[in-house]
Design an enzyme around this catalytic site. Structure first.
Site, PDB file in Angstrom:
ATOM      1  N   TRP A 155       0.802  -1.356   0.052  1.00  0.00           N
ATOM      2  CA  TRP A 155       0.149   0.093  -0.029  1.00  0.00           C
ATOM      3  C   TRP A 155       0.942   1.388  -0.109  1.00  0.00           C
ATOM      4  O   TRP A 155       0.597   2.102  -0.566  1.00  0.00           O
ATOM      5  CB  TRP A 155      -0.969   0.090   1.057  1.00  0.00           C
ATOM      6  CG  TRP A 155      -0.397   0.146   2.644  1.00  0.00           C
ATOM      7  CD1 TRP A 155       0.089  -1.061   3.237  1.00  0.00           C
ATOM      8  CD2 TRP A 155      -0.132   1.406   3.440  1.00  0.00           C
ATOM      9  NE1 TRP A 155       0.516  -0.262   4.302  1.00  0.00           N
ATOM     10  CE2 TRP A 155       0.370   1.204   4.416  1.00  0.00           C
ATOM     11  CE3 TRP A 155      -0.324   2.641   2.941  1.00  0.00           C
ATOM     12  CZ2 TRP A 155       0.809   1.980   5.535  1.00  0.00           C
ATOM     13  CZ3 TRP A 155       0.068   3.747   4.007  1.00  0.00           C
ATOM     14  CH2 TRP A 155       0.598   3.328   5.098  1.00  0.00           C
ATOM     15  N   ASP A 185      -4.257  10.017   6.594  1.00  0.00           N
ATOM     16  CA  ASP A 185      -4.039   8.725   6.988  1.00  0.00           C
ATOM     17  C   ASP A 185      -5.290   7.920   6.859  1.00  0.00           C
ATOM     18  O   ASP A 185      -6.463   8.529   6.789  1.00  0.00           O
ATOM     19  CB  ASP A 185      -3.751   8.763   8.434  1.00  0.00           C
ATOM     20  CG  ASP A 185      -3.329   7.475   8.992  1.00  0.00           C
ATOM     21  OD1 ASP A 185      -2.247   7.193   9.017  1.00  0.00           O
ATOM     22  OD2 ASP A 185      -4.294   6.464   9.616  1.00  0.00           O
ATOM     23  N   TYR A 249       7.288   3.517  17.067  1.00  0.00           N
ATOM     24  CA  TYR A 249       8.252   2.375  17.426  1.00  0.00           C
ATOM     25  C   TYR A 249       7.718   1.484  18.359  1.00  0.00           C
ATOM     26  O   TYR A 249       7.494   1.773  19.639  1.00  0.00           O
ATOM     27  CB  TYR A 249       9.610   2.931  17.889  1.00  0.00           C
ATOM     28  CG  TYR A 249      10.541   1.752  17.568  1.00  0.00           C
ATOM     29  CD1 TYR A 249      11.215   1.397  16.500  1.00  0.00           C
ATOM     30  CD2 TYR A 249      11.245   1.119  18.847  1.00  0.00           C
ATOM     31  CE1 TYR A 249      12.166   0.284  16.498  1.00  0.00           C
ATOM     32  CE2 TYR A 249      12.245   0.168  18.642  1.00  0.00           C
ATOM     33  CZ  TYR A 249      12.592  -0.111  17.516  1.00  0.00           C
ATOM     34  OH  TYR A 249      13.291  -1.359  17.242  1.00  0.00           O
ATOM     35  N   HIS A 257       7.795   6.628   7.962  1.00  0.00           N
ATOM     36  CA  HIS A 257       6.824   7.455   7.959  1.00  0.00           C
ATOM     37  C   HIS A 257       6.422   8.202   9.099  1.00  0.00           C
ATOM     38  O   HIS A 257       6.852   7.596  10.267  1.00  0.00           O
ATOM     39  CB  HIS A 257       5.527   6.665   7.515  1.00  0.00           C
ATOM     40  CG  HIS A 257       4.933   5.486   8.333  1.00  0.00           C
ATOM     41  ND1 HIS A 257       5.589   4.327   8.263  1.00  0.00           N
ATOM     42  CD2 HIS A 257       4.267   5.686   9.662  1.00  0.00           C
ATOM     43  CE1 HIS A 257       5.001   3.608   9.290  1.00  0.00           C
ATOM     44  NE2 HIS A 257       4.045   4.468   9.885  1.00  0.00           N
ATOM     45  N   VAL A 258       5.873   9.312   8.982  1.00  0.00           N
ATOM     46  CA  VAL A 258       5.808  10.052  10.164  1.00  0.00           C
ATOM     47  C   VAL A 258       4.318  10.432  10.405  1.00  0.00           C
ATOM     48  O   VAL A 258       3.518  10.726   9.646  1.00  0.00           O
ATOM     49  CB  VAL A 258       6.633  11.521   9.797  1.00  0.00           C
ATOM     50  CG1 VAL A 258       6.222  12.365  11.199  1.00  0.00           C
ATOM     51  CG2 VAL A 258       7.970  11.364   9.813  1.00  0.00           C
TER      52      VAL A 258
HETATM   53  N1  GTA Z   1      -3.674   6.453   3.503  1.00  0.00           N
HETATM   54  O1  GTA Z   1      -3.606   2.285   2.775  1.00  0.00           O
HETATM   55  C1  GTA Z   1      -3.448   3.229   3.535  1.00  0.00           C
HETATM   56  C2  GTA Z   1      -2.970   2.877   4.863  1.00  0.00           C
HETATM   57  N2  GTA Z   1      -2.817   1.543   5.887  1.00  0.00           N
HETATM   58  C3  GTA Z   1      -2.947   0.382   5.307  1.00  0.00           C
HETATM   59  C4  GTA Z   1      -2.432   2.255   6.891  1.00  0.00           C
HETATM   60  N3  GTA Z   1      -2.299   3.505   6.877  1.00  0.00           N
HETATM   61  C5  GTA Z   1      -2.990   3.953   5.609  1.00  0.00           C
HETATM   62  N4  GTA Z   1      -2.907   5.216   5.267  1.00  0.00           N
HETATM   63  C6  GTA Z   1      -3.339   5.510   4.040  1.00  0.00           C
HETATM   64  N5  GTA Z   1      -3.771   4.335   3.192  1.00  0.00           N
HETATM   65  O2  GTA Z   1      -1.588   5.332  11.102  1.00  0.00           O
HETATM   66  C7  GTA Z   1      -1.843   4.287   8.139  1.00  0.00           C
HETATM   67  C8  GTA Z   1      -2.363   3.376   9.389  1.00  0.00           C
HETATM   68  C9  GTA Z   1      -1.359   4.211  10.220  1.00  0.00           C
HETATM   69  C10 GTA Z   1      -0.275   4.370   9.388  1.00  0.00           C
HETATM   70  C11 GTA Z   1       0.744   3.520   9.638  1.00  0.00           C
HETATM   71  O3  GTA Z   1      -0.550   4.352   8.019  1.00  0.00           O
HETATM   72  O4  GTA Z   1      -3.485   4.241   9.709  1.00  0.00           O
HETATM   73  P1  GTA Z   1       2.263   2.225  11.859  1.00  0.00           P
HETATM   74  O5  GTA Z   1       3.283   1.502  10.888  1.00  0.00           O
HETATM   75  O6  GTA Z   1       2.788   3.029  12.919  1.00  0.00           O
HETATM   76  O7  GTA Z   1       1.038   1.243  12.139  1.00  0.00           O
HETATM   77  O8  GTA Z   1       1.437   3.724  11.024  1.00  0.00           O
HETATM   78  P2  GTA Z   1      -0.032   1.568  13.234  1.00  0.00           P
HETATM   79  O9  GTA Z   1      -0.095   2.665  13.774  1.00  0.00           O
HETATM   80  O10 GTA Z   1       0.270   0.125  14.065  1.00  0.00           O
HETATM   81  O11 GTA Z   1      -1.253   1.030  11.973  1.00  0.00           O
HETATM   82  P3  GTA Z   1      -2.684   1.124  12.570  1.00  0.00           P
HETATM   83  O12 GTA Z   1      -3.139   0.410  11.364  1.00  0.00           O
HETATM   84  O13 GTA Z   1      -3.170   2.369  12.689  1.00  0.00           O
HETATM   85  O14 GTA Z   1      -2.930   0.442  13.950  1.00  0.00           O
HETATM   86  C12 GTA Z   1      -3.162   1.237  15.098  1.00  0.00           C
HETATM   87  C13 GTA Z   1      -3.655   0.255  16.242  1.00  0.00           C
HETATM   88  O15 GTA Z   1      -4.464   1.093  16.657  1.00  0.00           O
HETATM   89  C14 GTA Z   1      -4.280  -0.918  15.835  1.00  0.00           C
HETATM   90  O16 GTA Z   1      -3.668  -2.229  16.364  1.00  0.00           O
HETATM   91  C15 GTA Z   1      -5.685  -1.135  16.613  1.00  0.00           C
HETATM   92  O17 GTA Z   1      -6.027  -1.986  17.265  1.00  0.00           O
HETATM   93  C16 GTA Z   1      -5.741   0.416  17.008  1.00  0.00           C
HETATM   94  N6  GTA Z   1      -6.954   1.097  16.642  1.00  0.00           N
HETATM   95  C17 GTA Z   1      -7.511   2.060  17.540  1.00  0.00           C
HETATM   96  N7  GTA Z   1      -8.645   2.572  16.762  1.00  0.00           N
HETATM   97  C18 GTA Z   1      -8.461   2.257  15.524  1.00  0.00           C
HETATM   98  C19 GTA Z   1      -9.131   2.650  14.315  1.00  0.00           C
HETATM   99  N8  GTA Z   1      -9.961   3.554  14.326  1.00  0.00           N
HETATM  100  N9  GTA Z   1      -8.580   2.273  13.097  1.00  0.00           N
HETATM  101  C20 GTA Z   1      -7.388   1.446  12.999  1.00  0.00           C
HETATM  102  N10 GTA Z   1      -6.957   1.024  14.206  1.00  0.00           N
HETATM  103  C21 GTA Z   1      -7.264   1.228  15.473  1.00  0.00           C
END
Ligand code: GTA
Length: 317
Positions: A155, A185, A249, A257-258
């Site tokens: 992605w 995001d 981290y 990414h930031v």
């Molecule tokens: N624009 O296709 C995409 C995409 N994907 C697949 C991920 N991101 C994307 N953005 C665009 N298009 O902020 C975004 C994610 C994230 C960033 C990656 O890229 O939304 P990261 O590598 O540090 O991963 O950042 P992170 O933060 O763990 O990923 P993610 O998916 O946000 O998970 C966060 C955790 O928060 C999850 O384990 C989940 O349990 C929890 N959570 C709580 N509320 C939510 C919610 N509303 N949506 C998703 N996760 C949530």
């Protein structure tokens, strides 16, 4: 149904795709079978569901969230279009169950399909443990693990190659070394700024996380910070003093990414056990160019995370 002739396996479920500011809903949740509610979050008004589509053996994860109110939706809700069912009436106090028009009552739905077992595990409620990773632990435990097993970052490449979400790009600096793409995001519906959430993805490939950052990357980091802040101020009128700008981290996706989030928004992963403010990262590297190759870093890992098992096997957790 308009898509009745489309074989189920080939159906699109891209509820997230946005074009010209409009959300295209190319499919429905028809035929969705719930296997399990993985997690519920009353504070964030979100639910995480594991399921599958009828006729498919692939797993799906759906996240449903109630979105914040905006001035526009409130205007629509506080009108005669909303049906009210009186719940309590006591003196001057009344509560209702209110049924606004569907347009005023949207929820955000995220579909991950097909979902891997790692996705299902990621969204499952589980106990959390703090791990302290030394530089040696990173080399001996974490790095081999992330080289062997990590979420696909296709992605990310789709965004960098302009194959997906190109119309959502807020700012781009095309420099191959210091450049990046800034875009909303996936967690933000772009409807209101009080839960603003953008992500800056660097063009340079091969930087996995802040563990890879050295003095050589200061121009990249300063560029992301400065131009990201400027672009957000210009487009959303949110000044730098209202932004929380940080790395995760451990991240989920190992392409540097930031995160740019509004300070009022309690974004998942913005706590001290995961978020590292970019200003602090820059300063640490300015003080010691190899800070992130030498430092011990604490972070939280969930019970089912295989990285936690690796730390436990090594007697480190
Ligand atoms: N624009 O296709 C995409 C995409 N994907 C697949 C991920 N991101 C994307 N953005 C665009 N298009 O902020 C975004 C994610 C994230 C960033 C990656 O890229 O939304 P990261 O590598 O540090 O991963 O950042 P992170 O933060 O763990 O990923 P993610 O998916 O946000 O998970 C966060 C955790 O928060 C999850 O384990 C989940 O349990 C929890 N959570 C709580 N509320 C939510 C919610 N509303 N949506 C998703 N996760 C949530």
């Amino acid at each position: 149904r308009a898509d009745a002739a489309v074989p189920i396996k080939k159906r699109k479920h891209s509820l997230e795709e946005v074009s010209n500011g409009e959300t295209k809903s190319e499919d429905s949740f028809g035929g969705f079978n719930i296997c399990k509610v993985l997690n519920e979050n009353a504070k964030h008004k979100a639910i995480f569901v594991h399921g599958s589509f009828e006729g498919s053996t692939d797993d799906a994860v759906v996240i449903l969230e109630k979105t914040p109110f905006t001035e526009n939706t409130v205007k629509g809700i506080l009108s005669s279009d909303t049906d009210l069912k009186l719940a309590i009436h006591n003196d001057i106090y009344k509560t209702f169950e209110a049924f606004p028009k569907p347009q005023e009552n949207g929820i955000k739905a995220t579909l991950i399909y097909p979902a891997t077992s790692k996705h299902i595990s990621k969204y499952t409620e589980q106990d959390v443990y703090v791990v302290r990773e030394t530089a040696e632990d990173y080399r001996n435990i974490t790095l081999p693990y992330i080289q062997a097993e990590q979420f696909s970052i296709q992605w990310v490449y789709n965004i960098l190659d302009k194959k997906k979400e190109a119309e959502r790009i807020v700012f781009e600096d095309v420099d191959p070394e210091t450049g990046f793409i800034l875009l909303p995001d996936m967690k933000w519906d772009c409807k209101q700024v009080n839960d603003l959430y953008l992500v800056a993805i660097c063009h340079t490939r091969g930087l996995r996380s802040l563990r890879d950052l050295t003095r050589d990357h200061l121009p990249l980091l300063k560029n992301i910070l400065e131009k990201g802040q400027n672009a957000i101020k210009e487009k959303y009128q949110v000044p730098p003093s209202k932004l929380r700008i940080y790395f995760h981290y451990q991240p989920s996706y190992y392409h540097l990414h930031v995160h740019f989030t509004h300070i009022k928004f309690d974004a998942p992963g913005s706590g001290v056990d995961r978020a590292h403010l970019i200003q602090d990262v820059i300063q640490n590297i300015e003080i010691n160019g190899n800070f992130y190759q030498e430092a011990s870093i604490s972070f939280a890992l969930r019970e089912n995370d295989k990285l936690l098992s690796k730390f436990r096997e090594a007697g480190k957790a």
